[in-house]
Design an enzyme around this catalytic site. Structure first.
Site, mmCIF file in Angstrom:
data_model
loop_
_atom_site.group_PDB
_atom_site.id
_atom_site.type_symbol
_atom_site.label_atom_id
_atom_site.label_comp_id
_atom_site.label_asym_id
_atom_site.label_seq_id
_atom_site.Cartn_x
_atom_site.Cartn_y
_atom_site.Cartn_z
ATOM 1 N N HIS A 161 0.829 -1.207 0.000
ATOM 2 C CA HIS A 161 0.000 0.000 0.000
ATOM 3 C C HIS A 161 0.866 1.261 0.000
ATOM 4 O O HIS A 161 0.424 2.327 0.441
ATOM 5 C CB HIS A 161 -0.950 0.028 1.210
ATOM 6 C CG HIS A 161 -1.761 -1.212 1.358
ATOM 7 N ND1 HIS A 161 -2.918 -1.444 0.632
ATOM 8 C CD2 HIS A 161 -1.569 -2.315 2.125
ATOM 9 C CE1 HIS A 161 -3.406 -2.631 0.965
ATOM 10 N NE2 HIS A 161 -2.611 -3.179 1.860
ATOM 11 N N SER A 215 15.950 17.648 -18.697
ATOM 12 C CA SER A 215 14.890 18.646 -18.672
ATOM 13 C C SER A 215 15.364 19.872 -19.430
ATOM 14 O O SER A 215 16.552 20.203 -19.423
ATOM 15 C CB SER A 215 14.548 19.025 -17.221
ATOM 16 O OG SER A 215 13.759 20.202 -17.176
#
Length: 454
Positions: free
Chosen positions: A164, A289
């Site tokens: 989870h 980037s």
């Protein structure tokens, strides 16, 4: 310039990743396989059924029509199709023209004897898919071997699990990679042992024309010999005009599962990079980037995930659509089958980028060990389990109160262990010696078991 103008990324931006599929799944490839089937059928009528005679020299000449077929030949077939407006009939006329040139005009009307178009198409596509599967299986096995190599390398490297998304019982990086290897290997075995089926039984699958011409021939046995012997496929008797394509659905469903497994791998590797568990090897000149110079993005796994998603979408449609045809024949399968190369292309891109991404990984042990050390509450599980063994009251509840949603220190955990009343001293010493990095169960053994059972 042609690639810049390409409508599909498969022939444009990603051409370098899909070029080995071009001869298989292109229009040229389909025509090439049709030529091969027609030639093998022509030879079978002579050599097996004895319907006409071919000398050894004639056989070599006939074989040459298929063996020497090239892109120029395919262009000639397409030129004929402009008149016939029928692609398989164009192939038939092309072969007849070649026989005339070779001085074999007397046998020209045996070309396409008793065949319906799908006798040629379904077997051509079967040969195409067999060849295409060979190509992608090579890369699937490369991916499997890459995963296995990393699993061996990192089999003893402890790592905090995340169930989870939250800190959970430790494992090893090698064991988590073996999980993917085991799953992928199952799908590879299915694809490697798949029966690729072909039919050669006429307009509605009943050998009507065959029997009307030669009622004394055992055409069922003849089809079996031709499909298995001449084409190397599994004979299929029970059809309408078209092959019901069950083997294609089987192949695509295995590929869907493989693609889903690879997406699962892509996402986990992406996540581990995000957590700092892996660093990525740098390549001179690359940019992460346009504005953030520090970025090293997990683009290979992202590319793999995206292309596998496209492949799944196409494969899911084809796997269901190709099992359906109105009455004895409609043409909806024909236009869908022409996209087989596209789904193989997206699948291949996904495979190659997953391999590329894995090849850039370097384990960041410091980050992994820090994560383990920062989560001493991971030891709540083994401590409360031992408390159960020695009869401590409410072990789960006590550990829950101590650790749930709380960061505890090693000292705090040791103090809790010292407070236990029924656990023997030597067992308390074992508890104190336990660390998250040492609490990996049989993870290493499971990695060794996977390789011993291969």
């Amino acid at each position: 310039m042609e690639r810049i103008m390409a409508l599909s990324v498969l022939d444009g931006r990603y051409n370098r990743l899909t070029k080995e599929l071009q001869e298989t799944f292109s229009e040229y490839g389909l025509i090439r396989f049709r030529i091969r089937v027609e030639i093998e059928w022509l030879k079978f009528l002579a050599s097996d059924l004895g319907l006409f005679a071919l000398s050894d020299a004639d056989v070599r000449a006939v074989d040459g029509i298929a063996d020497d077929f090239d892109v120029n030949g395919a262009v000639s077939v397409k030129d004929i199709e402009k008149t016939t407006n029928h692609d398989v009939k164009a192939v038939e006329y092309y072969i007849k023209d070649r026989l005339d040139i070779l001085g074999l005009s007397p046998i020209r009307e045996w070309v396409h004897f008793a065949c319906t178009s799908d006798d040629i198409n379904n077997t051509a596509y079967a040969l195409m898919i067999r060849e295409g599967l060979g190509t992608v299986l090579d890369v699937m096995n490369t991916l499997l071997e890459t995963i296995e190599t990393l699993a061996r390398t990192y089999k003893a490297e402890p790592m905090m699990s995340r169930t989870h998304g939250q800190p959970a019982t430790p494992t090893t990086m090698g064991k988590e990679l073996v999980n993917f290897a085991f799953r992928l290997a199952k799908e590879i075995r299915i694809l490697e042992t798949l029966d690729i089926e072909g039919k050669m039984n006429g307009a509605t699958g009943n050998f009507n024309a065959h029997v009307s011409a030669f009622p004394d021939i055992d055409w069922i046995s003849a089809e079996k010999r031709f499909v298995s012997g001449s084409l190397g496929l599994t004979p299929l008797l029970y059809t309408t005009q078209i092959n019901p394509n069950s083997y294609i659905a089987q192949a695509l469903h295995a590929m869907i599962r493989a693609a889903a497994i690879i997406i699962d791998l892509d996402r986990d590797m992406w996540g581990y990079i995000s957590l700092g568990y892996f660093k990525q090897k740098l390549k001179e000149g690359e940019v992460g980037s346009s504005t953030m110079p520090h970025k090293v993005n997990p683009i290979d796994f992202e590319n793999s995930e995206g292309n596998m998603g496209l492949a799944i979408a196409m494969m899911e449609h084809l796997a269901v659509k190709l099992l359906q045809s109105r009455f004895q024949r409609d043409l909806t399968d024909s236009t869908v089958l022409r996209n087989m190369g596209a789904l193989f292309g997206y699948f291949l891109i996904g495979l190659k980028n997953a391999v590329k991404g894995l090849g850039k990984l370097e384990l960041n042990r410091d980050a992994i060990l820090k994560d383990l050390d920062d989560n001493q509450e991971l030891l709540a599980e083994p401590i409360q389990t031992l408390m159960r063994v020695y009869g401590e009251d409410n072990p789960y509840e006590k550990l829950k109160e101590l650790t749930r949603g709380v960061k505890i220190t090693r000292d705090g955990l040791d103090a809790f262990i010292d407070s236990l009343e029924r656990v023997p001293e030597d067992v308390r010493a074992r508890m104190k010696a336990l660390t998250p990095a040492r609490y990996t169960g049989l993870a290493e053994t499971l990695v060794d078991t996977y390789f011993s059972e291969k």
